[in-house]
Motif scaffolding. Structure first.
Motif, mmCIF file in Angstrom:
data_model
loop_
_atom_site.group_PDB
_atom_site.id
_atom_site.type_symbol
_atom_site.label_atom_id
_atom_site.label_comp_id
_atom_site.label_asym_id
_atom_site.label_seq_id
_atom_site.Cartn_x
_atom_site.Cartn_y
_atom_site.Cartn_z
ATOM 1 N N LEU A 378 0.855 -1.052 -0.022
ATOM 2 C CA LEU A 378 -0.145 -0.020 0.042
ATOM 3 C C LEU A 378 0.776 1.181 0.143
ATOM 4 C CD1 LEU A 378 -2.944 -0.405 2.208
ATOM 5 C CD2 LEU A 378 -3.080 0.229 -0.261
ATOM 6 N N PRO A 379 2.067 1.419 0.640
ATOM 7 C CA PRO A 379 2.886 2.574 0.676
ATOM 8 C C PRO A 379 3.156 3.019 -0.834
ATOM 9 C CG PRO A 379 3.546 1.156 2.451
ATOM 10 C CD PRO A 379 2.509 0.469 1.658
ATOM 11 N N GLY A 380 3.475 2.019 -1.584
ATOM 12 C CA GLY A 380 4.014 2.280 -2.851
ATOM 13 C C GLY A 380 2.627 3.262 -3.742
ATOM 14 N N GLU A 381 1.313 2.209 -3.417
ATOM 15 C CA GLU A 381 0.246 3.133 -4.138
ATOM 16 C C GLU A 381 -0.039 4.432 -3.444
ATOM 17 O OE1 GLU A 381 -2.907 0.342 -3.667
ATOM 18 O OE2 GLU A 381 -1.737 -1.581 -4.229
ATOM 19 N N ILE A 390 8.308 17.551 -0.710
ATOM 20 C CA ILE A 390 9.758 17.603 -0.737
ATOM 21 C C ILE A 390 10.130 17.059 -2.033
ATOM 22 C CG2 ILE A 390 11.745 17.559 0.278
ATOM 23 C CD1 ILE A 390 10.256 16.842 2.801
ATOM 24 N N GLU A 391 11.135 17.635 -2.930
ATOM 25 C CA GLU A 391 11.557 17.162 -4.072
ATOM 26 C C GLU A 391 12.629 15.997 -3.632
ATOM 27 O OE1 GLU A 391 14.017 18.378 -8.033
ATOM 28 O OE2 GLU A 391 13.235 19.908 -6.880
ATOM 29 N N GLY A 392 12.373 14.905 -4.239
ATOM 30 C CA GLY A 392 13.476 13.821 -3.962
ATOM 31 C C GLY A 392 12.966 12.918 -2.873
ATOM 32 N N PHE A 393 11.836 13.038 -2.481
ATOM 33 C CA PHE A 393 11.250 12.249 -1.375
ATOM 34 C C PHE A 393 10.754 11.029 -1.769
ATOM 35 C CE2 PHE A 393 7.654 11.046 1.483
ATOM 36 C CZ PHE A 393 8.034 11.211 2.937
ATOM 37 N N THR A 394 11.456 9.747 -0.963
ATOM 38 C CA THR A 394 10.659 8.456 -1.202
ATOM 39 C C THR A 394 10.532 7.927 -0.107
ATOM 40 O OG1 THR A 394 12.893 7.857 -1.558
ATOM 41 C CG2 THR A 394 11.550 8.250 -3.845
ATOM 42 N N VAL A 395 10.059 6.571 0.278
ATOM 43 C CA VAL A 395 9.776 5.991 1.493
ATOM 44 C C VAL A 395 10.316 4.504 0.979
ATOM 45 C CG1 VAL A 395 8.106 5.081 3.145
ATOM 46 C CG2 VAL A 395 7.985 7.507 2.128
ATOM 47 N N GLN A 396 11.058 3.840 1.625
ATOM 48 C CA GLN A 396 11.574 2.433 1.681
ATOM 49 C C GLN A 396 11.157 1.893 3.049
ATOM 50 O OE1 GLN A 396 15.107 1.880 -0.496
ATOM 51 N NE2 GLN A 396 15.391 -0.314 0.133
ATOM 52 N N ASN A 397 10.663 0.554 2.818
ATOM 53 C CA ASN A 397 10.248 0.070 4.165
ATOM 54 C C ASN A 397 10.097 0.841 5.271
ATOM 55 O OD1 ASN A 397 11.116 -2.532 2.825
ATOM 56 N ND2 ASN A 397 13.239 -2.302 3.320
#
Length: 476
Positions: A378-381, A390-397
């Motif tokens: 779900l986080p990816g969706e 924020i530019e360049g913001f991602t989430v992993q685990n």
């Protein structure tokens, strides 16, 4: 949106202070009121304060007034003897739901960026994740997962909630481990029971098999065969039995003849010896022949009676003598097999019950897996549709990354720069940063922070501790 006027009166340790729309650095020793200015602004925006006493000692009312270049005005009064007062107006008109309206104007990082750099990694991650704008509520959780887990802290942002749901320390993961352990145990029990149950075991057949009726039929056949055997034995002994009956008759007659002969001799002798009793003896002698005939008749009658019974028994024997015995070997084998099969019924039923429970456990495990995997995907969706400031913001685990690096791995200067980027992420928001305690920063990072605020058009109100006994206002 920038402030054009800030007026503070009788709040915290401030008697009266007024600022215009320029960026300022407030300096001075501890206790001169620098932080009180910052705290008053935070109080105006959030209606919250960490201080126990908000109104200045000896006063009944404290006030802060903020005006902006967009026509917004915030007037908040804290009172000790009557209800507090607040007025939030936009172009002269009162704003509906003012507290909620104000929350939309800023992010928490704007109110204390220095404190952000001093947070632990987990707190920093939470502060960054809170910046994601994604509309969700408990109905969203219930629709996706079919329940609202009670062990989750829903004060967190949605990504932290999902991270906790799929965590190995989460209840779903632990419950799935417990269920999988139960599955393994039940499978072992089932295999242990199954090894003693014949292959292709037909439980329904042996549940309905009437073992009592089979036993009854088997006993009837055995009795039938026994009668045939007894009849044949009886028939083969007929002649010997008849000879015995005839011998008994002859022996009885012979004994009677002998007795009569002896008696006759005795009587004749008595006649000679006892002339006086001749007539009586002769009369008696005359009756002896009749008596003998009676004895003979009685013996004949007994013989005929016994023979009649013998013949009757023989007629019964004749009924079975010529019959063929029934082969009950197959029935005997069937009954023995039925007994053996019925002994397995209880264990078979127990095994089937366990198999049903096993299927339920597998379904539970699959459901936990579905929920855990859903919480992972779900986080990816969410990130595909969420508004990320924020530019360049991602989430992993569940860990926020800025240009591929965890926030905690950024330098102090990079983290402060990030706070500025956050402040300008809301174009219609309040473009102001409150920076309390810049003496905790290196001179280089402090200057870089001020420069970036100017570069980005951000108004800042900063404090820095110095040796001055008075609060000094430096417009920068």
């Amino acid at each position: 949106m920038r402030t054009t006027k800030i007026k503070i009166r009788n709040l915290f340790g401030i008697t009266e202070t007024e600022l215009d729309g320029r960026s300022v650095e407030l300096t001075g020793a501890n206790g001169v009121g620098k932080t009180s200015v910052i705290d008053a602004l935070r109080y105006a925006l959030t209606n919250k304060s960490d201080r126990d006493i908000i109104v200045r000692q000896g006063e009944k009312e404290g006030e802060i007034l903020i005006e902006t270049d967009t026509g917004l005005s915030i007037d908040r009064k804290k009172r000790t003897e009557q209800a507090d007062y607040k007025s939030v107006k936009e172009n002269g008109k009162e704003v509906m739901a003012p507290e909620n309206f104000l929350r939309q104007l800023f992010t928490p990082l704007q109110l204390d960026p220095v404190a952000f750099t001093l947070m632990d990694a987990k707190s920093k991650n939470r502060a960054i994740l809170d910046l994601i704008e994604y509309d969700w509520d408990l109905n969203f959780i219930n629709d996706k997962f079919g329940e609202i887990p009670s062990w989750i802290n829903y004060e967190q942002n949605i990504l932290e909630v999902l991270s906790d749901m799929q965590s190995e320390n989460g209840q779903w993961f632990k419950e799935r481990q417990n269920v999988n352990r139960d599955i393994r145990n039940k499978q072992a029990f089932i295999e242990d029971i199954a090894k003693d149950i014949p292959a292709d075991y037909q439980a329904e057949k042996w549940e309905t098999y009437d073992l009592g009726a089979a036993y009854k039929k088997l006993e009837q056949i055995k009795e039938h065969n026994s009668r045939i055997e007894r009849a044949r034995l009886f028939r083969s002994s007929y002649d010997s039995k008849l000879r015995k009956l005839e011998a008994d008759k002859m022996i009885e007659i012979s004994a009677e003849e002998k007795a009569i002969s002896t008696e006759r001799e005795t009587l004749l002798s008595d006649i000679e010896r006892m002339k006086a009793q001749i007539k009586a003896s002769e009369d008696k002698l005359a009756g002896l022949s009749g008596k003998l005939e009676d004895k003979k008749a009685l013996a004949e009658s007994r013989f005929n009676e016994a023979k009649t019974k013998l013949d009757a028994d023989m007629s019964v024997a004749d009924e079975y003598t010529d019959k063929q015995p029934i082969d009950f070997a197959e029935l005997q084998k069937e009954v023995e097999n039925a007994e053996e099969m019925k002994r397995h019924l209880n264990e078979y039923s127990r095994m089937k019950g366990m198999q049903s429970e096993l299927e339920e456990l597998k379904a539970q495990s699959d459901e936990y897996t579905r929920k855990i995997e859903l919480a992972r995907t779900l986080p990816g969706e969410i990130l595909e549709t969420a508004k990320i400031p924020i530019e360049g913001f991602t989430v992993q685990n569940g860990i926020p990354l800025i240009n591929g690096l965890p926030v905690a791995n950024l330098s102090e200067g990079e983290q402060l720069s990030l706070c500025v980027d956050v402040a300008i992420s809301k174009p219609n928001g309040l473009q102001v940063i409150l920076i309390d305690g810049t003496e905790k920063l290196s001179s280089e990072n402090r200057e870089k922070l001020y420069s970036k605020c100017h570069e980005k058009g951000i108004q800042f109100i900063a404090t820095r501790t110095t040796d001055s006994s008075e609060m000094e206002v430096h417009y920068i």
